[in-house]
Design an enzyme around this catalytic site. Structure first.
Site, PDB file in Angstrom:
ATOM      1  N   ASP A 208       0.836  -1.198   0.000  1.00  0.00           N
ATOM      2  CA  ASP A 208       0.000   0.000   0.000  1.00  0.00           C
ATOM      3  C   ASP A 208       0.879   1.259   0.000  1.00  0.00           C
ATOM      4  OD1 ASP A 208      -2.796   1.011   0.387  1.00  0.00           O
ATOM      5  OD2 ASP A 208      -1.905   1.901   2.175  1.00  0.00           O
ATOM      6  N   GLU A 269       1.796  -0.651  -5.036  1.00  0.00           N
ATOM      7  CA  GLU A 269       0.820   0.381  -5.401  1.00  0.00           C
ATOM      8  C   GLU A 269       1.597   1.680  -5.595  1.00  0.00           C
ATOM      9  OE1 GLU A 269      -3.122   2.837  -3.923  1.00  0.00           O
ATOM     10  OE2 GLU A 269      -1.454   2.472  -2.584  1.00  0.00           O
TER      11      GLU A 269
HETATM   12  C1  GLC Z   1      -4.225   3.004  -0.756  1.00  0.00           C
HETATM   13  C2  GLC Z   1      -5.489   2.198  -0.670  1.00  0.00           C
HETATM   14  C3  GLC Z   1      -6.610   3.108  -0.298  1.00  0.00           C
HETATM   15  C4  GLC Z   1      -6.288   3.728   1.052  1.00  0.00           C
HETATM   16  C5  GLC Z   1      -4.943   4.432   1.028  1.00  0.00           C
HETATM   17  C6  GLC Z   1      -4.445   4.745   2.411  1.00  0.00           C
HETATM   18  O1  GLC Z   1      -4.242   3.913  -1.777  1.00  0.00           O
HETATM   19  O2  GLC Z   1      -5.713   1.538  -1.877  1.00  0.00           O
HETATM   20  O3  GLC Z   1      -7.826   2.436  -0.251  1.00  0.00           O
HETATM   21  O4  GLC Z   1      -7.270   4.655   1.389  1.00  0.00           O
HETATM   22  O5  GLC Z   1      -3.944   3.619   0.450  1.00  0.00           O
HETATM   23  O6  GLC Z   1      -4.002   3.584   3.046  1.00  0.00           O
END
Ligand code: GLC
Length: 546
Positions: A208, A269
């Protein structure tokens, strides 16, 4: 399950656990719900599942606010059940990827609770970003950084003497405090967390906010207002995004993953616009894969999509990483809704009626074609739960039911991401559509049961059967051949993957003939295996003439 290279060509299904299947009727999805549907996922034909955070959490941001990384939230089950799920998934031939959240912890995490009662400058505060405020009495935030969800990225604490004190950094909700990755204990702790789950048989992690871990130590002002981190950026020397220091962290993580047999894998991500910068995350010795957000963000447009495909293939092959493809996830509007709008690009943090009218039929036609496009590309493909059912977003969630912190943090200006997170419809039961309770945590739109798995299994023309057939064909083909363009125009994309597969997507307004001698395999508009011309917003898979 022996193939150690599985992650180079897998089809991976994202499970948003809260909304997947509810086994105990409390309105919230859970581990037992996932266990009961593993047969469904194996039947669909995916190779792996990625489960969004299931850890102990106050759930202010769908579990991305973790209190204890080694415990399961009681709403979802317990550790024993998690272990059962991992074992059962493997028996079904499904790999299991979890979500690790290293950028921030919940403010309920014991480390943060200890930091709150410790004085400024203490070792407890050093694990987060506690900074004195500006202004004569420290009453102003330390700098101009903004939270993704709206407002300042800094929150002031009350010290134990009852006086207003330091500020802590939260790039997301105030209940998500950013960790200080220049602290060795933070590194050690996360290596240990990864080990904890790898030892339990987990095959990999989605990371994440993978670009965010390292912050500029001087906390300089950004100089402009930036609301949303879930958009592609390319800002040199940004004080908290994509800083060079993150790569040392991932080299350590890769080493750890390589100690396992079979090696464990990662997917980052990373909302980075520049494919060269993106490739740095998957350079040799670093992470295995990264999400391809330029692809997800693209408009339904032949030129835009083909140039993203080209730049992805180029950047990934240069570093020896497989390309990946994703069209939707729990943070963005579903393709059926997005592609039915006048502007088909992803819109950050905004959704529903605030973005204007939607032609759902058009959107679904395009979404079905897009899935065939994606599944014909070389590399890894991600499907978000419900994408195989052609679900649209819920456009009309009553404001008193909105859960996404974006809604309150933006002062009611942005409805946020709940529309794509609505509990799945499994059956034709009009009350709850077989999700497991009549009143799920997010309301389902009227008639949701008509999209259900049950109704789609009975309908050979359904999106479910289209996706299942595509996955079956994809699995039967040699994954090795590279993409070779046959046509790349404003209205048609046509490419080959070796001698066995050709994909044609018609983005234009007029029909495109099927090439003479090609053997039709699959169409996005009809179950007929037909040589009929390909209509607008339609994709076809063919075996090219030898
Ligand atoms: C990422 C997740 C999202 C979350 C953010 C903070 O982007 O996909 O859903 O709100 O991180 O953890």
């Amino acid at each position: 399950m022996a193939d150690a290279q599985w992650w180079r060509t897998a089809a991976i299904y994202q499970i948003y656990i809260r909304s997947f299947a509810d086994s105990d009727g409390d309105g919230i999805g859970d581990i037992a719900g996932i266990r009961s549907r593993l047969g469904y996922l194996a039947q669909l034909g995916v190779d792996a599942i990625w489960i969004t955070p299931w850890y102990a959490s106050p759930n202010n941001d769908g579990g991305y606010d973790v209190r204890d990384y080694r415990a399961i939230d009681p709403t979802y089950g317990d550790l024993r059940e998690a272990e059962l799920l991992i074992g059962e998934a493997h028996q079904h031939g499904l790999r299991v990827i979890l979500d690790v959240v290293p950028n921030h912890t919940s403010t309920d995490h014991p480390w943060f609770q200890a930091a709150l009662v410790a004085p400024p400058g203490s070792p407890e505060r050093a694990r987060y970003h506690f900074v004195d405020g500006r202004g004569s009495g420290g009453e102003l935030p330390p700098n101009d950084w903004r939270s993704t969800f709206g407002g300042s990225a800094w929150q002031r604490v009350t010290e134990v003497d009852g006086e207003p004190g330091q500020w802590y950094l939260h790039l997301f909700d105030p209940s998500q405090a950013d960790l200080n990755w220049s602290h060795p204990e933070v590194h050690r702790e996360f290596l240990d967390i990864l080990r904890f789950w790898f030892d339990r048989g987990v095959d990999g992690f989605r990371i994440d906010v993978a670009t965010g871990l390292v912050k500029h130590p001087g906390y300089p002002d950004l100089g402009y207002r930036e609301e949303d981190l879930l958009v592609l950026t390319n800002v040199p020397d940004h004080p908290h995004r994509d800083r060079d220091g993150v790569h040392a962290i991932y080299r350590d993580w890769r080493r750890l993953a390589g100690e396992y047999d079979p090696p464990r894998i990662f997917v980052a991500e990373a909302w980075v616009a520049d494919s060269e910068r993106l490739a740095r995350y998957v350079a040799p010795g670093q992470l295995h894969t990264t999400f391809n957000f330029p692809f997800l963000q693209s408009a339904w447009d032949a030129g835009e999509l083909s140039s993203v495909i080209e730049s992805t293939l180029h950047a990934m092959s240069r570093v020896g990483a497989p390309p990946t493809w994703v069209l939707s996830n729990h943070d963005v509007e579903r393709t059926v809704t997005r592609y039915g709008r006048a502007d088909t690009r992803k819109q950050p943090g905004r959704s529903g009626h605030e973005l204007g009218p939607v032609d759902i039929e058009l959107g679904r036609r395009r979404a079905r074609a897009a899935i065939l496009l994606m599944l014909a590309l070389p590399g890894v493909a991600y499907l978000y739960q419900g994408e195989e059912l052609g679900l649209p977003d819920h456009m009309d969630i009553p404001v008193d039911r909105i859960q996404d912190p974006i809604w309150t943090r933006s002062g009611g200006r942005r409805r946020g991401r709940d529309g794509c997170r609505v509990p799945l419809p499994w059956t034709l039961d009009p009350k709850g559509a077989g999700f497991g309770s009549a009143d799920p945590w997010l309301p389902q739109p009227h008639g949701w049961e008509t999209h259900s798995v049950q109704s789609q299994l009975d309908d050979p023309t359904s999106t479910y059967h289209l996706v299942a057939r595509a996955l079956r064909i994809r699995r039967s083909l040699d994954p090795a051949p590279e993409l070779e363009w046959v046509v790349r125009s404003d209205s048609v994309l046509r490419f080959r993957r070796g001698p066995a597969l050709e994909c044609i997507v018609n983005f234009g307004a007029t029909e495109v003939p099927v090439p003479a001698g090609a053997v039709p395999l699959l169409r996005s508009d009809t179950i007929d295996v037909t040589p009929d011309p390909i209509g607008p917003d339609t994709a076809a898979w063919l075996r090219p003439r030898g």
